[in-house]
Design a protein around this motif. Structure first.
Motif, PDB file in Angstrom:
ATOM      1  N   ASN A  80       0.827  -1.216   0.000  1.00 41.84           N
ATOM      2  CA  ASN A  80       0.000   0.000   0.000  1.00 41.84           C
ATOM      3  C   ASN A  80       0.861   1.265   0.000  1.00 41.84           C
ATOM      4  OD1 ASN A  80       0.822   0.314   2.681  1.00 41.84           O
ATOM      5  ND2 ASN A  80      -1.010  -0.695   3.490  1.00 41.84           N
ATOM      6  N   TYR A  90       2.271   5.625  -3.592  1.00 46.31           N
ATOM      7  CA  TYR A  90       1.107   5.035  -2.921  1.00 46.31           C
ATOM      8  C   TYR A  90       0.232   4.330  -3.952  1.00 46.31           C
ATOM      9  CZ  TYR A  90       2.386   8.134   0.943  1.00 46.31           C
ATOM     10  OH  TYR A  90       3.057   8.773   1.957  1.00 46.31           O
ATOM     11  N   PRO A  91       0.397   3.009  -4.144  1.00 48.25           N
ATOM     12  CA  PRO A  91      -0.519   2.306  -5.050  1.00 48.25           C
ATOM     13  C   PRO A  91      -1.944   2.445  -4.512  1.00 48.25           C
ATOM     14  CG  PRO A  91       1.295   0.879  -4.354  1.00 48.25           C
ATOM     15  CD  PRO A  91       1.345   2.092  -3.495  1.00 48.25           C
ATOM     16  N   GLN A  92      -2.910   2.653  -5.388  1.00 47.34           N
ATOM     17  CA  GLN A  92      -4.304   2.819  -4.956  1.00 47.34           C
ATOM     18  C   GLN A  92      -5.034   1.493  -5.164  1.00 47.34           C
ATOM     19  OE1 GLN A  92      -5.631   5.983  -3.711  1.00 47.34           O
ATOM     20  NE2 GLN A  92      -3.419   6.104  -3.476  1.00 47.34           N
ATOM     21  N   CYS A 137      -2.454   4.276 -11.919  1.00 45.80           N
ATOM     22  CA  CYS A 137      -1.859   3.612 -10.749  1.00 45.80           C
ATOM     23  C   CYS A 137      -2.842   2.662 -10.064  1.00 45.80           C
ATOM     24  CB  CYS A 137      -1.270   4.626  -9.785  1.00 45.80           C
ATOM     25  SG  CYS A 137      -2.418   5.360  -8.685  1.00 45.80           S
TER      26      CYS A 137
END
Lengths: 252, 319
Positions: A80, A90-92, A137
């Protein structure tokens, strides 16, 4: 769906489960839905691997191992937050993850001391940044399986153990792949070729044509094949399309 | 249901943050230095994030109150808006937020006291003028009330300034908190309304028109003044029939004695916002269609059949 693994040992159970076939001469396996690339260890190799197989608007999944000071061996985690030196991404995650999420730290050398609470691994940041050049992303996911900790350091890890750890977590891997596959794809671009092959359009006219065709598609205006005839100039085509679009009222 | 909470490190122990954390015990908590590390970054997609938005808890650091152009006013001489919340759980096709932000995550600024300080200062500076403060421009004011506690914090504050109006703009029927307190003379609850067929098609996840009208009736019975915001009205096939039936339904339902104002506005947005919306929604029929001004004249005439002219505010340039 594009999957990358650093090591062939990580990829092996996935290749066998999804019956992926190898492309000649390159470490890439595929079927009609999945392309899997074995990239090699390090963030540079991970990025290069993504570059080799990346597709615009595709969905990307990195599967690999990582270490944490006290997480149990075999624990699956979705990233995360990705640290690399002083950079952070910050991967969503827009699906309900099938396992816990945690922050990871990409490092250049294997880590034996695990100085903070992050999961340590060697590809994540390179994979994520490279995949971002192809897609949004929200369509990029990193799944890490804990392979080492303070009690069982990385030097104890064998190639065989890596495959076993992946196999043991196949349920989680499958659910993650399914969740990603179920996310919406961007709609296919409008086909400009019937116009561009027959009539010359300038750059700005091409942009205008693209948007007019998108609007015509959105308003469900039937295609007019007579516009492809060579007797029309680009201005005439644009004018005809514009008239059709602007005279069509929104239907609810 | 919120599954991910991003929290700025400097407010991690703030009492409002702790309360929200307790509300979502299962949520993943991810810390960040500044909310802008997570919100509205390049590579994010508003439409995709709308599938499962996260909640970002942050501290706002500058400009809490913004002036509003006179064209958007509903009677006062000086008009301002403030946004303690960015984004909302409803998914309206015409919403400018999807062109303004790349992220659909909710951002809740928890330093309400700083907002109140600047609002009080703005009121002091404009003491010779009538003032309205609008909440709900960048997110629905009531929809996330259970999380934000906005009303508990701001209604007692505006009670101290009886000559200043607060407009709470919403589509939400989450009115429990409003009904549980004594209504204030200077608080207007303003509902954005559109005909059922438009609400069903273009206002996804928002309560149906009938539910909004029910909420309005309850609020009026409780003593609240109501604003009706016909903004945006949507030009579409058969709009005359659709909107005339709609206005008839609305004005038959509401109590004109406890009515503050109506406003009317077209579907419009700045060029840059429109460009971004087209980029992420190239197949939107609404964005593909032409919006004609004739609907405004038509709706204006219709509304004037029910309410006096001075109660109707036109939010567009008139020729």
């Amino acid at each position: 769906m594009i999957i990358t693994c650093a090591l062939e040992m990580e990829a092996k159970p996935i290749i066998s489960h999804y019956k992926l076939r190898k492309r000649p001469l390159v470490p890439i396996w595929e079927n009609s839905d999945i392309i899997l690339a074995v990239t090699g260890s390090s963030l540079i190799y991970a990025a290069l691997g993504v570059a080799k197989v990346g597709k615009s608007g595709g969905k990307f999944l990195n599967i690999g191992i990582g270490g944490h000071k006290n997480f149990e061996i075999g624990t699956p985690l979705i990233a995360n937050k990705i640290h690399f030196e002083h950079f952070i991404e910050y991967p969503q995650i827009i699906f309900t993850p099938p396992c816990k999420t945690h922050s990871i730290r990409t490092v250049l050398k294997p880590e034996n001391t695990y100085p903070d609470h992050n999961v340590y691994e060697m590809e994540g940041y390179g994979f994520f940044k490279a995949a971002l050049t192809f897609t949004d992303c929200e369509l990029i996911t990193l799944l890490k399986i804990i392979s080492d900790n303070k009690l069982h350091p990385i030097k104890e890890l064998s190639k065989n153990t890596v495959s076993i750890l992946i196999e043991q977590n196949f349920n989680i891997i499958e659910k993650t792949i399914e969740a990603l596959q179920n996310l919406p794809c961007s709609s296919p671009p409008v086909d400009l070729s019937p116009f561009l092959t027959k009539t010359h359009f300038t750059e700005s006219q091409t942009l205008k044509l693209k948007r007019l065709l998108e609007r015509a598609r959105a308003l469900k205006i039937p295609k007019d094949d007579t516009l492809f005839e060579t007797k029309y100039t680009s201005d005439q085509i644009l004018k005809t399309l514009e008239d059709k679009v602007t005279s069509t009222e929104l239907k609810l | 249901m919120i599954e991910t909470l991003y929290i700025e490190e400097n407010i991690i122990d703030h009492p409002r943050v702790n309360k929200i954390k307790k509300r979502y015990p299962q949520a993943s908590i991810i810390t960040c230095k500044k909310y802008t590390e997570v919100f509205n970054r390049n590579g994010q997609n508003f439409r995709l994030q709308k599938i499962k938005p996260a909640l970002i808890l942050a501290e706002k650091t500058n400009t809490f109150v913004h002036p509003i152009p006179k064209a958007f006013a509903v009677g006062a001489e000086q008009n301002f808006y403030f946004s303690h919340l960015l984004n909302c759980p409803f998914d309206c096709s015409y919403c400018f937020l999807q062109g303004m932000y790349k992220s659909a995550n909710y951002v809740l600024f928890i330093n309400f006291e700083d907002y109140q300080k600047e609002i009080a200062e703005t009121i002091r500076k404009n003491s010779g003028h009538s003032c309205t403060f609008f909440s709900g421009y960048d997110g629905d004011s009531l929809a996330l009330e259970a999380v934000t506690n906005f009303l508990d914090e701001f209604l007692p504050f505006f009670e101290k300034f009886p000559k200043v109006e607060l407009e709470i703009r919403t589509k939400s029927i989450n009115i429990r908190h409003l009904l549980s307190r004594k209504p204030l003379e200077n608080v207007i609850v303003a509902y954005t309304l559109n005909p059922t067929i438009i609400a069903q098609t273009l206002e996804k996840k928002a309560p149906p028109l009938t539910h909004r009208l029910e909420a309005i009736k309850k609020l009026q019975s409780h003593g609240y003044k109501i604003g009706l915001r016909f903004d945006p009205v949507i030009y579409c096939q058969n709009y005359q029939h659709i909107y005339s039936d709609f206005f008839s339904e609305v004005f038959q339902t509401i109590d004109l004695e406890k009515f503050h104002s109506a406003s009317l506005g077209p579907f419009r947005m700045p060029k840059g916002v429109e460009k971004q919306m087209v980029k992420i929604m190239p197949n939107s029929p609404l964005l593909a269609s032409v919006q004609k001004e004739s609907i405004l004249t038509f709706c204006e005439q219709q509304i004037k059949n029910y309410i006096p002219q001075e109660k109707l505010f036109l939010c567009y340039a008139q020729s």
